[in-house]
Design an enzyme around this catalytic site. Structure first.
Site, short mmCIF file in Angstrom:
data_model
loop_
_atom_site.label_atom_id
_atom_site.label_comp_id
_atom_site.label_asym_id
_atom_site.label_seq_id
_atom_site.Cartn_x
_atom_site.Cartn_y
_atom_site.Cartn_z
N LYS A 127 0.89 -1.32 -0.05
CA LYS A 127 -0.03 -0.03 0.16
C LYS A 127 0.94 1.07 -0.06
O LYS A 127 1.96 1.18 0.57
CB LYS A 127 -0.86 -0.01 1.36
N GLY A 175 10.12 -2.45 5.83
CA GLY A 175 10.43 -1.24 6.85
C GLY A 175 10.61 0.09 5.83
O GLY A 175 11.15 1.05 6.28
N SER A 210 4.36 -5.77 5.87
CA SER A 210 3.97 -7.02 7.05
C SER A 210 2.64 -7.11 7.07
O SER A 210 2.19 -8.32 7.36
CB SER A 210 4.06 -6.34 8.27
N ASP A 249 -3.59 -0.78 6.72
CA ASP A 249 -2.53 -1.67 5.81
C ASP A 249 -3.32 -2.99 5.32
O ASP A 249 -3.24 -3.28 4.28
CB ASP A 249 -1.30 -1.77 6.41
#
Length: 396
Positions: free
Chosen positions: A13, A140, A146, A204
């Protein structure tokens, strides 16, 4: 339990508009990024469950019989929607991490174990599985890697345990689940995100599950109707930043200059709302002038974000390089480095795109040509997957 090989993918995203303003109750638009995470699940009868994450060098397995004998009652305690710190600590003991285990590795494994044990514990016996997850997304970088991981895990485990059906039909290359099944996937993916992030917003995993574009404001998430897929360049400046520190700095500036920063946040909110209106117009009937409006909104928002103090010299360089090629860019996410997006109108010629990419790579940045407004979590026919992705999942 299903026995065939399952292949699932989910998108990352980006925040199109509204970063930082969203913290202060304003609208944010989040869009699915067509850099995807892929998961391959194979059932077998070797008595083990294995997890391989080649992007971060993780390869772990556990004896199913040992996991079966462990006291898992702690997973059923308390609010079922929120993994507690005590549950996460018990999972950590169960996983048997070495003392020097990297944080990313630990959290990824813990999220897997949590979802595997919770979703599969209704089975007569925990299933023997081999799971490989590989991603096109950098970790990251604020691109939802994630969440895409958690969504893939939830979808694959729910499908193999027959909590939801396999959406692939005869002759299909790609299958999507029903609204009700997607809601279940999203619920479990959010729990996986809780293990990794503690207190995520839920944006997310929602974007990764549903795809397209979402509007987020004060905890309320709503899908935009059939947003168009927009071609973009995604650029990672590779400048590290602390989201927490940047959010705090904007809050501090707002307290110091409320009459200046308050209107900036209100203006960013208006930009996000105008973009939402334009995207819905584009879904109904596309016109060339829509892209000109989107470019203006990108330019205005980038200036506002600089005024909030979340810009960076590397992001200025990114915007300057793309501007020399007639393209419009803004930061996405927390700012202070990190990533930026550049809109590619349909009439931009491929040589101009390539020249821009090479100029950005020449600055030391990573650059991808991709799209936003991508499909959400999907099941794929294994034999028709692109060879590079198959090779990555095979560890080649």
């Amino acid at each position: 339990m299903l026995s065939e090989v399952l292949l699932v993918s989910a998108p990352g995203k980006v925040i199109l508009h509204g970063e930082h303003a969203v913290v202060h109750g304003k609208v944010a638009l989040a869009v699915a990024l067509n850099l995807r995470t892929f998961l391959r699940l194979q059932s077998h009868n070797n008595g083990k469950v294995g997890l391989s994450l080649p992007n971060i060098g993780v390869k772990r397995d556990w004896d199913v019989s040992r996991l079966q004998l462990l006291d898992k009652s702690f997973l059923e305690q308390g609010d079922a929607t929120v993994p507690t710190p005590e549950q996460v600590e018990r999972l950590r003991e169960m996983a048997g991490f070495p003392a020097d285990c990297a944080v990313n590795e630990c959290l990824a494994v813990l999220a897997f174990l949590y979802l595997y044990l919770c979703i599969c514990q209704k089975q007569r016996a925990l299933p023997s599985l081999d799971i490989v997850v590989w991603s096109e997304l950098p970790t990251g970088a604020g691109l939802g890697s994630s969440a895409a991981y958690s969504v893939c895990l939830a979808a694959a485990l729910l499908t193999v345990c027959e909590e939801i059906p396999n959406p692939l039909r005869d002759g299909d290359h790609v299958g999507r689940w029903t609204k009700e099944d997607l809601e279940l996937i999203n619920k479990w993916a959010f729990r996986g995100e809780k293990v990794i992030h503690g207190n995520p917003s839920g944006v997310d995993n929602a974007v990764s599950t549903w795809g397209g574009a979402l509007r987020y404001q004060q905890g309320q998430i709503a899908s935009l109707k059939r947003p168009p897929a927009l071609k973009i360049l995604l650029t990672n400046t590779k400048v590290p930043r602390s989201t927490k520190a940047l959010v705090a700095s904007v809050r501090s500036r707002l307290m110091k200059f409320p009459d200046i920063v308050g209107p900036l946040l209100t203006s960013i909110d208006a930009i996000a709302r105008e973009c939402e209106r334009v995207l819905e117009e584009m879904a109904a009937e596309l016109a060339p002038e829509h892209y000109l409006v989107l470019e203006e909104l990108i330019d205005m928002n980038q200036h506002h974000l600089n005024a909030l103090g979340v810009g960076h010299a590397a992001l200025d360089q990114l915007c300057q390089v793309t501007r020399t090629h007639g393209l419009h860019s803004k930061l996405t996410g927390a700012g202070g480095g990190g990533c930026g997006i550049t809109l590619l109108k349909p009439d931009v010629q491929q040589p101009a795109v390539e020249a821009t990419k090479q100029a950005l790579i020449g600055c030391g940045f990573d650059c991808w040509e991709t799209s936003i407004g991508a499909p959400g979590v999907s099941m794929h026919l294994v034999t028709l997957l692109d060879a590079p992705i198959r090779q990555a999942l095979d560890g080649l």
